[in-house]
Write an enzyme that holds these catalytic residues in place. Sequence first.
Site, PDB file in Angstrom:
ATOM      1  N   CYS A  52       0.748  -1.169  -0.072  1.00 19.63           N
ATOM      2  CA  CYS A  52       0.090  -0.161   0.054  1.00 19.63           C
ATOM      3  C   CYS A  52       0.827   1.300  -0.100  1.00 19.63           C
ATOM      4  CB  CYS A  52      -1.057  -0.144   1.129  1.00 19.63           C
ATOM      5  SG  CYS A  52      -2.222   1.123   1.181  1.00 19.63           S
TER       6      CYS A  52
ATOM      7  N   HIS B 109      -3.737  -4.903   1.033  1.00 22.68           N
ATOM      8  CA  HIS B 109      -3.142  -5.618   2.252  1.00 22.68           C
ATOM      9  C   HIS B 109      -3.275  -6.865   2.386  1.00 22.68           C
ATOM     10  CE1 HIS B 109      -2.504  -1.655   4.170  1.00 22.68           C
ATOM     11  NE2 HIS B 109      -3.245  -1.117   3.391  1.00 22.68           N
TER      12      HIS B 109
ATOM     13  N   GLU C 247      -1.940  -8.875   4.325  1.00 22.92           N
ATOM     14  CA  GLU C 247      -1.783  -9.272   5.785  1.00 22.92           C
ATOM     15  C   GLU C 247      -3.217  -9.166   6.566  1.00 22.92           C
ATOM     16  OE1 GLU C 247      -1.840  -4.699   6.124  1.00 22.92           O
ATOM     17  OE2 GLU C 247      -1.203  -6.384   4.587  1.00 22.92           O
TER      18      GLU C 247
END
Length: 238
Positions: A106, A208, A210
């Site tokens: 990002c 993202h 994660e």
Amino acid sequence: MMHPAIKIGVTYTGSDEKHSNYVQWLKGSDPIEIITLQPQHTDLSCIKDFDAIVLSGGVDMHPRFYNNPNIIYPNAPLHFHEKRDEFEIAVFHESQQCQLPLLGICRGMQLINCIQGGTLRQDIGTISNAIHRFEEHDKAHGINIVKGTLLSEITGVTRTITNSAHHQCIDLLGEGLTINCGSDDGIIEGVEWTEKENKSFFLAIQWHPERMYKFHLSELPSAKNIRDRFLKEIKKVA
């Protein structure tokens, strides 16, 4: 004989909760040590001791880092963190000097684009923000992956789903970078080196991975395959 843990430096995203997502995603159940990198606590000379670097998401970069004098724009932060910008730029250069595998996520992708002389669109506008900008939760949308790119090789697909939480995007592409995927509304969603020979692994993405577990999407190639390949590349050089 026990093998030493892989040691990955992850820049602090600005929130303990968000930072813990990176730690959990990268570690999984593997013997991996995650070191938090912050300007006030990290000596740049220690970067050479890591096996890889992740430049994380977070607040907008200060516009001076992409030669834009305008600091008042839609959805601009109340405060920029220029010390973080300067620190992460230095971390990037050190990682490249040491030829460490690098993942930009990002803001991390946007930062790398600007380091390479590129620029950002300061706000993607009302229509695109409805698709991409974080509100109460991340959003989700499809991306189209460019055939023949590193990302294409990693994911093995030409289209997949990602999450989304951004209101800025790459405008002018930085020198030496190639676009590897984009959203349906034309936003650059990933970049990599154009010339990869004699360079360490590098991938930068706008989403993202994660926290794709929150969408029950953590097994998609846009999350799982990226982690798997990143760790594989780290093990080659660790």
